[in-house]
Design an enzyme around this catalytic site. Structure first.
Site, mmCIF file in Angstrom:
data_model
loop_
_atom_site.group_PDB
_atom_site.id
_atom_site.type_symbol
_atom_site.label_atom_id
_atom_site.label_comp_id
_atom_site.label_asym_id
_atom_site.label_seq_id
_atom_site.Cartn_x
_atom_site.Cartn_y
_atom_site.Cartn_z
ATOM 1 N NE ARG A 1 -3.894 0.988 2.041
ATOM 2 C CZ ARG A 1 -4.664 0.641 2.132
ATOM 3 N NH1 ARG A 1 -5.341 1.615 3.527
ATOM 4 N NH2 ARG A 1 -6.052 0.154 1.799
ATOM 5 C CG HIS B 1 -8.144 -0.231 -3.052
ATOM 6 N ND1 HIS B 1 -7.690 -0.657 -2.744
ATOM 7 C CD2 HIS B 1 -9.258 0.790 -2.089
ATOM 8 C CE1 HIS B 1 -7.772 -1.365 -1.078
ATOM 9 N NE2 HIS B 1 -8.966 -0.280 -0.526
ATOM 10 C CD GLN C 1 -12.855 -2.112 -0.212
ATOM 11 O OE1 GLN C 1 -12.182 -1.562 0.357
ATOM 12 N NE2 GLN C 1 -14.273 -2.632 0.009
ATOM 13 C CG ASP D 1 -13.978 6.294 -0.429
ATOM 14 O OD1 ASP D 1 -13.372 6.101 0.497
ATOM 15 O OD2 ASP D 1 -12.427 6.342 -1.698
ATOM 16 C CB CYS E 1 -14.024 0.983 0.227
ATOM 17 S SG CYS E 1 -13.166 2.877 0.638
ATOM 18 N NE ARG F 1 -10.463 -4.867 0.196
ATOM 19 C CZ ARG F 1 -9.508 -4.508 0.200
ATOM 20 N NH1 ARG F 1 -10.465 -3.541 1.083
ATOM 21 N NH2 ARG F 1 -8.360 -4.621 0.553
#
Ligand code: CP
Ligand code: NVA
Length: 307
Positions: free
Chosen positions: A107, A134, A137, A225, A264, A292
């Site tokens: 990440r 991402h 996700q 988000d 998310c 996830r």
């Protein structure tokens, strides 16, 4: 003898539809097994490095648990704990870690860091979020949508808010999984134009509007988000621009009656989404967070050549 290419999981557009669909099917199958049944899928000497240049709750814990449930082990390397912070190159780090480790999840901020890591690593590299995308996700999100409502192909997927890293992966997914993506965002925070151009070139369906009601009309899935992503500057300016893009009950009513809501996480109730939506009957955010784990088990199994 044919040598298999290293299977990196860097972005959804890098894989073909068949591979992506089989990853979703594999995630569903793994979810339906007891974790105990998977404990010898990987040799106990198999190690995943989890590298973080940014904070994380879900990605950190779900990858760690996924690897352990598959029988392997993990090493967590937080920013500042390696020589990368003292100027060792990504290329050298990639070549060194490849001598000890079976796969690397990173990440980070600049996407070029993960592509460079993958270029020099001889083991699989997995994108655990960059400023650009991402993908893990969005794979979990597709698994979640399909569990609740069946195939996502041909559906209307609505994004309201910042045209950020999540949107890049949703645009990639729109082409590969064949759904229509309807994005409402301020023009200053529009999605990456190069990715939008790619969607168009690939014949994907995308609407970009500044009107949340227009985007939400006919929506089967509504998402948003945070207004300020990790590493974003100018928080006050973003909050001002994004204030008209809050997902509330009124906006949810523009979508289909049986539309579901996803986020998310982490979420900020009262900013990008009201509490009555995220904690209401249309929200599936905790199924999404759980997925996830299952989606990433499938990704790990594929990267490590088990599937
Ligand atoms: N959704 C997500 O990636 O969460 P974390 O930042 O907690 O990993
Ligand atoms: N867009 C958010 C996603 C967090 C999981 C961020 O990059 O901070």
């Amino acid at each position: 003898m044919t040598v298999m290419a290293v299977r990196h999981f860097l972005d959804i557009d890098a894989l073909d539809t068949q591979t992506l669909k089989s990853l979703i099917a594999s995630a569903r199958a793994l979810k339906n097994e007891t974790p105990g049944a998977q404990s010898t899928m990987l040799p106990s000497t198999s190690v995943l490095a989890l590298m973080f240049d940014k904070p994380s709750t879900r990605t950190r814990v779900s990858f760690d648990v996924a690897m352990r449930q598959l029988g392997g082990q993990t090493i967590v390397l937080n920013s500042g704990e390696t020589q990368l912070g003292r100027g060792e190159t990504i290329a050298d780090t990639a070549r060194v870690l490849s001598r000890y480790i079976d796969a690397i999840m990173l990440r980070t901020d600049a996407h070029s860091k993960i592509t460079e890591l993958a270029e020099y690593a001889s083991v699989p590299v997995i994108n655990g979020l960059t400023d650009y995308s991402h993908p893990c996700q969005v794979m979990a999100d597709i698994l979640t949508y399909e569990e609740h409502r069946g195939s996502i192909a041909g559906r209307n997927v609505v994004w309201v808010g910042d045209g950020n890293n999540m949107v890049t992966s949703w645009m990639h997914a729109a082409v590969r999984f064949g759904f229509s993506l309807r994005i409402a965002c301020p023009k200053e925070l529009s999605p990456d134009p190069a990715v939008l151009a790619w969607v168009k070139k690939e014949g994907g369906e995308t609407l970009v509007t500044q009107d949340p009601g227009e985007a939400a009309a006919g929506g089967d899935l509504v998402m948003t988000d945070v207004w300020v992503s990790m590493g974003d500057k100018n928080a006050a300016e973003r909050r001002k621009l994004l204030a008209p893009y809050q997902v509330d009950q009124k906006l949810m009513k523009c979508a289909e009656k049986d539309a579901i809501f996803m986020h998310c996480l982490p979420a900020h109730r009262g900013d990008e989404v009201t509490a009555d939506v995220i904690d209401g009957p249309q929200s599936v955010v905790f199924d999404e967070a759980e997925n996830r784990l299952h989606a990433q088990k499938a990704i790990l199994a594929w990267c490590l050549g088990l599937k």
